[in-house]
Enzyme design. Structure first.
Site, mmCIF file in Angstrom:
data_model
loop_
_atom_site.group_PDB
_atom_site.id
_atom_site.type_symbol
_atom_site.label_atom_id
_atom_site.label_comp_id
_atom_site.label_asym_id
_atom_site.label_seq_id
_atom_site.Cartn_x
_atom_site.Cartn_y
_atom_site.Cartn_z
ATOM 1 N N SER A 118 -4.835 -4.282 0.041
ATOM 2 C CA SER A 118 -4.736 -4.090 -0.930
ATOM 3 C C SER A 118 -4.545 -5.308 -2.018
ATOM 4 O O SER A 118 -5.831 -6.240 -1.501
ATOM 5 C CB SER A 118 -3.217 -3.635 -1.371
ATOM 6 O OG SER A 118 -3.111 -2.966 -2.721
ATOM 7 N N ASP A 166 -7.173 7.531 -0.161
ATOM 8 C CA ASP A 166 -6.708 6.939 -1.181
ATOM 9 C C ASP A 166 -7.303 6.695 -2.564
ATOM 10 O O ASP A 166 -8.172 7.135 -2.966
ATOM 11 C CB ASP A 166 -7.488 5.505 -0.151
ATOM 12 C CG ASP A 166 -6.728 4.224 -1.327
ATOM 13 O OD1 ASP A 166 -5.533 4.228 -2.348
ATOM 14 O OD2 ASP A 166 -6.425 3.048 -0.054
ATOM 15 N N HIS A 197 -3.229 5.206 0.527
ATOM 16 C CA HIS A 197 -3.158 3.886 0.436
ATOM 17 C C HIS A 197 -1.915 3.228 1.717
ATOM 18 O O HIS A 197 -1.795 2.362 1.016
ATOM 19 C CB HIS A 197 -2.418 3.351 -1.027
ATOM 20 C CG HIS A 197 -2.851 2.254 -1.676
ATOM 21 N ND1 HIS A 197 -4.026 1.494 -0.901
ATOM 22 C CD2 HIS A 197 -2.254 0.920 -1.711
ATOM 23 C CE1 HIS A 197 -3.864 0.822 -1.857
ATOM 24 N NE2 HIS A 197 -2.994 -0.291 -1.800
#
Length: 220
Positions: A118, A166, A197
């Site tokens: 991320s 996501d 995610h």
């Protein structure tokens, strides 16, 4: 044993060391928003037990959640701060690699590999784009680069892992980033899972196989 150090703008975990002939990998780990320097250490010990493992703590706080650069909203980056953070991270990585002992007359140690999730994947990707010479290989877990980077030659071997649904890193953006890296010459593989995610078990398997190949490459 894990040492907690502070240098070049970051507090970071530092553990492991070089192997025979100084050829062991150096593995840099970049946590996601709200994570810390410990987020991926146990995973890294399992996947690359002989590596030197370095994990910086993001120097930006977003409501108490640690990050590596500021943003104005979800997917809207503070580009000035990203430039600041990218330059700082590049200097940090270069300094850590330079201090790794090298033996047997080798000019450099083993491969330098990055793994980020991320926000950590984003600072890793941005650093690779700015300084392609720093990383031999990288794992980008759910990255989002919402701008068109300037073309340049990149020889880094890259694994991107992503979720088809996501909401934070939409699939078209992931595909665009993978395509861009490929166009720059980077050997790029994408692993998809059907979720969002979160880090899926199949991602862990794909990462394990990718890092195993890097271990074999370093040992050859």
């Amino acid at each position: 044993m894990t040492a907690l150090r502070t240098a070049d703008g970051y507090t970071f975990a530092d553990e492991g060391g070089v192997g025979s002939g100084g050829a062991a990998p150096t593995l840099l780990l970049f946590h996601g928003t709200g994570g810390d320097e410990r987020q991926f250490l146990s995973l890294a010990r399992e996947f690359m037990p002989g590596a030197r493992r370095i994990a910086p703590l993001g120097d930006v706080s977003e409501g108490g959640a640690r990050r590596f650069f500021r943003r104005r909203a979800e997917g809207v980056y503070d580009m000035d701060d990203l430039a600041r953070a990218t330059a700082q991270m590049a200097d940090f990585v270069a300094a850590r690699v330079a201090e790794t002992p090298v033996s047997n007359g080798m000019e450099r140690g083993g491969p330098v590999i990055g793994l980020g999730y991320s926000n950590g994947a984003n600072i890793l990707a941005s650093t690779i784009i700015a300084r392609p010479d720093l990383f031999d290989a990288a794992v980008l877990m759910h990255p989002l680069i919402p701008w068109e980077p300037t073309p340049r030659a990149i020889g880094t071997r890259i694994l991107i892992t992503a979720g088809e649904r996501d909401p934070l890193c939409p699939a078209p953006a992931t595909k665009a980033l993978a395509r861009w890296f490929g166009e720059q010459g980077a050997a790029t593989t994408v692993h998809w899972h059907p979720g969002g995610h979160e880090v899926d078990r199949s991602e862990i398997t794909a990462i394990s196989k990718f890092l195993e190949r890097e271990r074999e490459r370093a040992a050859a």
